[in-house]
Scaffold this motif. Structure first.
Motif, PDB file in Angstrom:
ATOM      1  N   THR A 492      76.393  62.216  17.080  1.00  0.00           N
ATOM      2  CA  THR A 492      75.241  62.752  16.339  1.00  0.00           C
ATOM      3  C   THR A 492      75.348  64.240  16.036  1.00  0.00           C
ATOM      4  O   THR A 492      74.598  64.757  15.212  1.00  0.00           O
ATOM      5  CB  THR A 492      73.931  62.509  17.120  1.00  0.00           C
ATOM      6  OG1 THR A 492      74.050  63.081  18.429  1.00  0.00           O
ATOM      7  CG2 THR A 492      73.643  61.019  17.238  1.00  0.00           C
ATOM      8  N   ARG A 494      74.296  66.724  17.579  1.00  0.00           N
ATOM      9  CA  ARG A 494      73.101  67.501  17.908  1.00  0.00           C
ATOM     10  C   ARG A 494      73.477  68.619  18.862  1.00  0.00           C
ATOM     11  O   ARG A 494      74.296  68.434  19.758  1.00  0.00           O
ATOM     12  CB  ARG A 494      72.025  66.605  18.516  1.00  0.00           C
ATOM     13  CG  ARG A 494      71.522  65.549  17.538  1.00  0.00           C
ATOM     14  CD  ARG A 494      70.300  64.807  18.053  1.00  0.00           C
ATOM     15  NE  ARG A 494      69.857  63.854  17.056  1.00  0.00           N
ATOM     16  CZ  ARG A 494      69.891  62.528  17.195  1.00  0.00           C
ATOM     17  NH1 ARG A 494      70.341  62.001  18.323  1.00  0.00           N
ATOM     18  NH2 ARG A 494      69.479  61.724  16.234  1.00  0.00           N
ATOM     19  N   ARG A 510      64.535  60.898  30.289  1.00  0.00           N
ATOM     20  CA  ARG A 510      65.851  61.108  29.692  1.00  0.00           C
ATOM     21  C   ARG A 510      66.929  60.882  30.754  1.00  0.00           C
ATOM     22  O   ARG A 510      66.730  61.165  31.932  1.00  0.00           O
ATOM     23  CB  ARG A 510      65.971  62.503  29.094  1.00  0.00           C
ATOM     24  CG  ARG A 510      64.863  62.867  28.118  1.00  0.00           C
ATOM     25  CD  ARG A 510      65.254  64.017  27.207  1.00  0.00           C
ATOM     26  NE  ARG A 510      66.005  63.545  26.045  1.00  0.00           N
ATOM     27  CZ  ARG A 510      66.571  64.341  25.148  1.00  0.00           C
ATOM     28  NH1 ARG A 510      66.515  65.655  25.301  1.00  0.00           N
ATOM     29  NH2 ARG A 510      67.216  63.848  24.109  1.00  0.00           N
ATOM     30  N   ASP A 533      67.540  58.493  25.708  1.00  0.00           N
ATOM     31  CA  ASP A 533      66.077  58.477  25.837  1.00  0.00           C
ATOM     32  C   ASP A 533      65.648  57.089  26.299  1.00  0.00           C
ATOM     33  O   ASP A 533      65.976  56.069  25.674  1.00  0.00           O
ATOM     34  CB  ASP A 533      65.419  58.821  24.500  1.00  0.00           C
ATOM     35  CG  ASP A 533      65.734  60.238  24.061  1.00  0.00           C
ATOM     36  OD1 ASP A 533      65.565  61.150  24.879  1.00  0.00           O
ATOM     37  OD2 ASP A 533      66.151  60.432  22.901  1.00  0.00           O
ATOM     38  N   ASP A 542      70.923  59.536  22.479  1.00  0.00           N
ATOM     39  CA  ASP A 542      70.692  60.743  21.681  1.00  0.00           C
ATOM     40  C   ASP A 542      71.988  61.507  21.445  1.00  0.00           C
ATOM     41  O   ASP A 542      72.266  61.973  20.334  1.00  0.00           O
ATOM     42  CB  ASP A 542      69.692  61.645  22.408  1.00  0.00           C
ATOM     43  CG  ASP A 542      69.533  62.999  21.753  1.00  0.00           C
ATOM     44  OD1 ASP A 542      68.652  63.150  20.904  1.00  0.00           O
ATOM     45  OD2 ASP A 542      70.310  63.927  22.092  1.00  0.00           O
ATOM     46  N   THR A 543      72.791  61.642  22.486  1.00  0.00           N
ATOM     47  CA  THR A 543      74.033  62.419  22.426  1.00  0.00           C
ATOM     48  C   THR A 543      75.133  61.664  23.141  1.00  0.00           C
ATOM     49  O   THR A 543      74.947  61.210  24.271  1.00  0.00           O
ATOM     50  CB  THR A 543      73.845  63.803  23.072  1.00  0.00           C
ATOM     51  OG1 THR A 543      72.879  64.555  22.324  1.00  0.00           O
ATOM     52  CG2 THR A 543      75.146  64.580  23.133  1.00  0.00           C
TER      53      THR A 543
END
Length: 638
Positions: A492, A494, A510, A533, A542-543
């Motif tokens: 991603t 991020r 998380r 998450d 998310d990552t």
């Protein structure tokens, strides 16, 4: 020398035509345009030429490989408008396409405090706070030590207020300049002793800023060090301060902008990783194949021999902080290795060199081979060579390789290499210090793989241990560094600051883990980061990123097995993965498909959603020992 960007070659006579061609092609950029843009930037450009380059950057829409886009807020004391275009132009040579949003004149506090200000509403990636002691309340001597301390506290408090105000709307860090000290003394040499002198107060504030940067609160741009290096009298021009409130001489704008740009580049993972060294007349004087071991100039007792020792000493110091060393020489291999093995004054030895390329192949081809062996891009290399023809050939064939200009006198080689800032960093962890050994071990693994009969036997022979554990305060700086530097194996892309990583650690909703890999050749350090998450039925990744130096080692399968077990334990039924394409992460566009996920539609940001039903997952048999300490610590906590 330093103020003139002497590590870069002079601008060519064709520079105007080059700018015209780039301007014409900027609206439809391609790979050829990208190479041409890089080549032009790697020259000694003055303020006007940097402005022209900035204008070309402003015409480029969208992403352009291999550059990273950065939206930078610029605020602070005095006149800032003259700095923006120079920062943008300098950013090109550091792999950046920078868009600068300027704050108002003298309104740094207001810009930072007002949530609706142009700066805070601009969607900035990071911000630069450009300061001057004359507008920071440190322009007059104080009668007592207590008064001086109060002035320093007030100046630091103002900076902190600005940083805290800006931080809320930034995706990345705040860069803060140190303040250059005044040229004019009040007490002479006693200025450094007397706490009420302007000099002493500025130094005290700079120490406060350095400590803040050490704690991870800001990123330091050491303007004070730059001013001292080029000379305060050249740096500080009172005429321009009184006329336009420009904090330093306009002649210093190109070197100032380069330091700012290279710092932003370091944040974005653009710093170089490996120093590749020529040998004859670079690490010693003379030609080893002709002069023999006794005939080369190296060692104590004469100026030339000591100059070459200084080059080797700098190379060793760089290695000690994590820079990988390699050799690229036109030479017979045995002759090239002889000084490393037998010369009594040689500081560098074979064990310090990760890849040793001594043959009669051209330098550009050998540099490609070195990068491939180390499993890094050619853009991570710096090549030090005394021969201008060799430097020119590498610049022409491999414009992304850092190639510093070198003067005739070898005594100046270390200064030129250091001044170029190829290896600048904004943080230094223990893992960074071990990186040279890790890449050297990687080269040994590559050689071993080449001799293996099949991949399974090769992986089994590595005797790997994969350790999975929670992100914690000790690993946090390295985790944040990986998040902000990893581009290729990053699903991603991020970016998170250390503070945001800390928040993820503490958030019960998380799941944040670090993964290390050790094998028979050594510890690879933290090579993967996962942040997920938690939901009742779904865990959303998310990552997910991983260091490219462990590609093909099946670590991603161990990571997935961990995630499936952790999510299943908490009652989840599915894992959701997102792939968000970027200019550099195409290599992982099939990552989730290879791991058994099913595509489940498009995302608003142009990415793809992937789903894995935990009930359908079968754990793999892996060629490594997996120590899942996250699960162990979780059970102990329960």
């Amino acid at each position: 020398m330093l103020s003139d960007l002497a590590w870069l070659p002079p601008a060519p006579a064709s520079i105007r035509d080059d700018f015209k061609a780039l301007k014409a092609a900027a609206t439809t950029p391609d790979a050829a345009f990208s190479d041409a843009l890089t080549r032009v930037s790697l020259h000694r450009l003055d303020e006007g030429q940097l402005a022209k380059l900035a204008g070309i950057v402003g015409r480029v829409a969208g992403d352009l490989s291999p550059f990273s886009r950065v939206k930078l807020g610029l605020l602070g004391d005095g006149t800032l408008s003259l700095l923006a275009s120079a920062i943008v132009g300098s950013g090109v040579r550091h792999g950046l396409l920078i868009d600068v949003v300027e704050g108002g004149y003298g309104s740094a506090v207001q810009d930072a405090a007002d949530p609706s200000s142009a700066l805070r509403a601009a969607g900035l990636d990071m911000a630069l706070l450009a300061l001057d002691h004359r507008l920071a309340g440190l322009d007059r001597a104080m009668p007592t030590a207590a008064d001086a301390a109060a002035q320093v506290d007030a100046a630091f408090g103002r900076i902190r207020m600005i940083v805290d105000g800006m931080r809320a709307d930034l995706k990345g860090p705040v860069l803060v300049q140190t303040l250059s000290t005044p040229v004019e003394p009040l007490f002479g040499s006693f200025d450094r002793v007397e706490p009420g002198s302007v000099f002493a107060m500025v130094e005290a504030l700079n120490r406060r800023l350095a400590e803040w940067a050490r704690e991870g609160g800001i990123v330091l741009v050491d303007t004070a060090r730059l001013a001292a290096s080029v000379g305060h009298e050249r740096w500080d021009d009172p005429r321009h301060w009184h006329a336009s409130k420009l904090g330093f001489s306009p002649d210093m704008i190109p070197v100032y902008a380069d330091v700012v740009a290279r710092t932003i580049g370091a944040i974005r993972g653009k710093a170089k990783k490996a120093l590749v060294l020529d040998l004859d007349n670079t690490l010693w004087g003379g030609i080893i194949g002709d002069d023999g071991l006794d005939g080369i100039a190296l060692g104590q007792g004469n100026a030339t021999g000591e100059a070459f020792l200084a080059i080797q000493r700098l190379a060793l110091e760089l290695r000690a902080r994590g820079v990988v060393l390699a050799v690229c020489s036109k030479n017979e291999d045995d002759a090239a290795r002889l000084p490393f093995r037998e010369h009594p004054d040689m500081l560098l030895r074979e064990e310090h060199i990760a890849v040793f390329q001594a043959n009669w192949t051209d330098k550009a081809s050998n540099l490609k081979a070195i990068a491939e062996t180390l499993n890094i891009g050619v853009d991570a290399l710096v090549f030090l060579d005394d021969n201008p023809a060799e430097r020119a050939q590498v610049r022409r064939e491999l414009p992304l390789v850092g190639v510093p200009e070198l003067p005739a006198d070898p005594a100046l080689y270390p200064r030129m290499l250091a001044a170029a800032g190829y290896f600048d960093t904004v943080a230094l962890s223990e893992e960074d210090r071990l990186r040279a050994d890790q890449y050297q071990a990687n080269a040994q693994r590559a050689q071993m793989q080449a001799g293996a009969s099949d991949m399974d036997s090769y992986l089994a022979s590595l005797a790997m241990t994969c350790t999975i554990r929670p992100v914690d305060s000790i690993s946090r700086p390295r985790v944040a560094q990986l998040i902000n530097k990893s581009n290729q194996f990053n699903l991603t892309t991020r970016r998170y600051t250390e503070a945001e990583v800390a928040a993820a650690e503490a958030d019960p909703q998380r799941h944040a883990v670090q993964i290390r890999l050790v094998d028979r050749f050594g510890d690879n350090g933290i090579i993967s980061v996962l942040i997920a998450d938690k939901g009742d039925a779904d865990w959303t990744i998310d990552t997910w990123l991983m260091s490219c130096r462990v590609l093909g080692r099946r670590v991603q399968e161990a990571a997935l097995a961990h995630l499936v077990a952790a999510a299943g334990t908490e009652g989840a039924e599915r894992l959701i993965g997102h792939f968000v394409p970027s200019p550099k992460n195409r290599m992982v566009e099939d990552h989730y498909a290879k791991l058994g996920f099913t595509a489940d539609g498009d995302l608003p940001d142009g990415g793809t959603r992937w789903v894995l039903d935990l009930a359908d997952y079968t754990p793999p048999v892996l060629p490594m020992q997996v120590d899942d300490l996250f699960r162990t610590e979780e059970r102990q906590a329960a």
